[in-house]
Design a protein around this motif. Sequence first.
Motif, mmCIF file in Angstrom:
data_model
loop_
_atom_site.group_PDB
_atom_site.id
_atom_site.type_symbol
_atom_site.label_atom_id
_atom_site.label_comp_id
_atom_site.label_asym_id
_atom_site.label_seq_id
_atom_site.Cartn_x
_atom_site.Cartn_y
_atom_site.Cartn_z
ATOM 1 N N ASP A 58 35.260 26.709 25.396
ATOM 2 C CA ASP A 58 35.688 26.225 26.709
ATOM 3 C C ASP A 58 36.121 27.394 27.583
ATOM 4 O OD1 ASP A 58 36.298 24.429 28.719
ATOM 5 O OD2 ASP A 58 38.292 23.981 27.927
ATOM 6 N N VAL A 59 35.321 27.698 28.585
ATOM 7 C CA VAL A 59 35.588 28.795 29.511
ATOM 8 C C VAL A 59 35.614 28.214 30.912
ATOM 9 C CG1 VAL A 59 34.624 30.929 30.459
ATOM 10 C CG2 VAL A 59 34.508 30.493 28.010
ATOM 11 N N ARG A 60 36.551 28.657 31.698
ATOM 12 C CA ARG A 60 36.694 28.173 33.074
ATOM 13 C C ARG A 60 36.601 29.335 34.044
ATOM 14 N NH1 ARG A 60 37.036 22.438 33.151
ATOM 15 N NH2 ARG A 60 37.371 21.932 30.963
ATOM 16 N N VAL A 61 36.542 29.024 35.327
ATOM 17 C CA VAL A 61 36.505 30.061 36.366
ATOM 18 C C VAL A 61 37.664 31.029 36.190
ATOM 19 C CG1 VAL A 61 36.928 30.443 38.828
ATOM 20 C CG2 VAL A 61 35.141 28.908 38.124
ATOM 21 N N ALA A 62 38.844 30.523 35.850
ATOM 22 C CA ALA A 62 40.012 31.400 35.689
ATOM 23 C C ALA A 62 39.766 32.457 34.603
ATOM 24 C CB ALA A 62 41.254 30.576 35.358
ATOM 25 N N ASP A 63 39.096 32.055 33.521
ATOM 26 C CA ASP A 63 38.794 33.004 32.442
ATOM 27 C C ASP A 63 37.799 34.058 32.924
ATOM 28 O OD1 ASP A 63 40.309 31.564 30.380
ATOM 29 O OD2 ASP A 63 38.721 30.056 30.567
ATOM 30 N N ILE A 64 36.737 33.602 33.579
ATOM 31 C CA ILE A 64 35.714 34.532 34.073
ATOM 32 C C ILE A 64 36.308 35.459 35.126
ATOM 33 C CG2 ILE A 64 33.516 34.702 35.306
ATOM 34 C CD1 ILE A 64 32.695 32.079 33.846
ATOM 35 N N THR A 65 37.187 34.940 35.944
ATOM 36 C CA THR A 65 37.862 35.777 36.945
ATOM 37 C C THR A 65 38.638 36.889 36.255
ATOM 38 O OG1 THR A 65 37.974 33.971 38.550
ATOM 39 C CG2 THR A 65 39.557 35.781 38.823
ATOM 40 N N ARG A 66 39.380 36.563 35.207
ATOM 41 C CA ARG A 66 40.127 37.592 34.456
ATOM 42 C C ARG A 66 39.177 38.630 33.866
ATOM 43 N NH1 ARG A 66 43.183 33.250 33.049
ATOM 44 N NH2 ARG A 66 42.135 32.946 31.047
ATOM 45 N N TRP A 67 38.054 38.177 33.291
ATOM 46 C CA TRP A 67 37.080 39.117 32.716
ATOM 47 C C TRP A 67 36.559 40.064 33.791
ATOM 48 C CZ3 TRP A 67 33.494 34.942 30.104
ATOM 49 C CH2 TRP A 67 34.189 34.317 29.060
ATOM 50 N N HIS A 68 36.206 39.498 34.929
ATOM 51 C CA HIS A 68 35.630 40.307 36.001
ATOM 52 C C HIS A 68 36.674 41.227 36.636
ATOM 53 C CE1 HIS A 68 31.853 37.554 36.597
ATOM 54 N NE2 HIS A 68 31.921 38.107 35.395
ATOM 55 N N GLN A 69 37.897 40.755 36.781
ATOM 56 C CA GLN A 69 38.951 41.623 37.319
ATOM 57 C C GLN A 69 39.259 42.774 36.371
ATOM 58 O OE1 GLN A 69 41.915 38.600 38.216
ATOM 59 N NE2 GLN A 69 41.408 38.699 40.396
ATOM 60 N N SER A 70 39.089 42.546 35.067
ATOM 61 C CA SER A 70 39.321 43.634 34.108
ATOM 62 C C SER A 70 38.270 44.735 34.252
ATOM 63 C CB SER A 70 39.348 43.108 32.672
ATOM 64 O OG SER A 70 38.046 42.788 32.220
ATOM 65 N N LYS A 71 37.145 44.408 34.904
ATOM 66 C CA LYS A 71 36.096 45.400 35.204
ATOM 67 C C LYS A 71 36.336 46.077 36.551
ATOM 68 C CE LYS A 71 32.322 43.006 32.845
ATOM 69 N NZ LYS A 71 30.918 42.567 32.983
ATOM 70 N N GLY A 72 37.408 45.662 37.239
ATOM 71 C CA GLY A 72 37.725 46.245 38.535
ATOM 72 C C GLY A 72 37.200 45.460 39.723
ATOM 73 N N TRP A 73 36.597 44.298 39.460
ATOM 74 C CA TRP A 73 36.091 43.461 40.551
ATOM 75 C C TRP A 73 37.253 42.689 41.144
ATOM 76 C CZ3 TRP A 73 31.357 40.918 37.698
ATOM 77 C CH2 TRP A 73 30.508 41.926 37.249
ATOM 78 N N LYS A 74 37.111 42.272 42.405
ATOM 79 C CA LYS A 74 38.241 41.594 43.043
ATOM 80 C C LYS A 74 38.455 40.166 42.554
ATOM 81 C CE LYS A 74 36.056 39.993 47.310
ATOM 82 N NZ LYS A 74 36.175 39.966 48.751
ATOM 83 N N THR A 75 37.387 39.510 42.113
ATOM 84 C CA THR A 75 37.497 38.134 41.630
ATOM 85 C C THR A 75 36.253 37.792 40.836
ATOM 86 O OG1 THR A 75 38.049 35.861 42.280
ATOM 87 C CG2 THR A 75 36.520 37.063 43.726
ATOM 88 N N CYS A 76 36.077 36.534 40.532
ATOM 89 C CA CYS A 76 34.887 36.062 39.819
ATOM 90 C C CYS A 76 33.632 36.494 40.583
ATOM 91 C CB CYS A 76 34.941 34.532 39.718
ATOM 92 S SG CYS A 76 33.543 33.790 38.871
ATOM 93 N N GLY A 77 32.664 37.030 39.879
ATOM 94 C CA GLY A 77 31.435 37.494 40.514
ATOM 95 C C GLY A 77 30.487 36.370 40.896
ATOM 96 N N TYR A 78 30.650 35.184 40.273
ATOM 97 C CA TYR A 78 29.791 34.035 40.536
ATOM 98 C C TYR A 78 30.382 33.168 41.644
ATOM 99 C CZ TYR A 78 28.391 35.358 35.800
ATOM 100 O OH TYR A 78 27.999 36.058 34.692
ATOM 101 N N HIS A 79 29.520 32.473 42.329
ATOM 102 C CA HIS A 79 29.981 31.545 43.365
ATOM 103 C C HIS A 79 30.328 30.178 42.774
ATOM 104 C CE1 HIS A 79 27.731 34.650 45.592
ATOM 105 N NE2 HIS A 79 28.743 34.502 46.425
#
Length: 137
Positions: free
Chosen positions: A19-40
């Motif tokens: 079970d993965v949600r936008v909040a999880d993906i946002t954390r993954w992407h922010q850990s890469k230095g992105w500002k938020t979730c890369g997906y729309h």
Amino acid sequence: MRPIRKIILHCSATFPGQDVRVADITRWHQSKGWKTCGYHYVIDLDGTIETGRPIEEEGAHCSGQNADSIGVCYVGGLSLTGSPMDTRTDAQRASMVTLLNELKQRFPEASIYGHNEFSKKACPCFNVQAWRKEVSL
């Protein structure tokens, strides 16, 4: 609004039932230095469609293709052993068709692609073009 010419499908590269949600993906992407979730959009296991990045903003989901595309990610894409696999639930499949129909109505010039059509990746772990014909998209 930026021009939208492509809708690109992705998977989260997670295991069946994980079970993965936008909040999880946002954390993954922010850990890469992105500002938020890369997906729309992210389609959860139960078919819920969550909004990630606003579609007015350029995504961070497909190198070289983000300026004029919308990124849609379904949760899953790996077998229990970690191999690429279409793990979409029936609810995810139905929600994906609904979302893509809505996006095509809003952006009729946009074409639908899999991430693997732009990159040497298995993502989204199914043949998007064959599936589009199956579901008449």
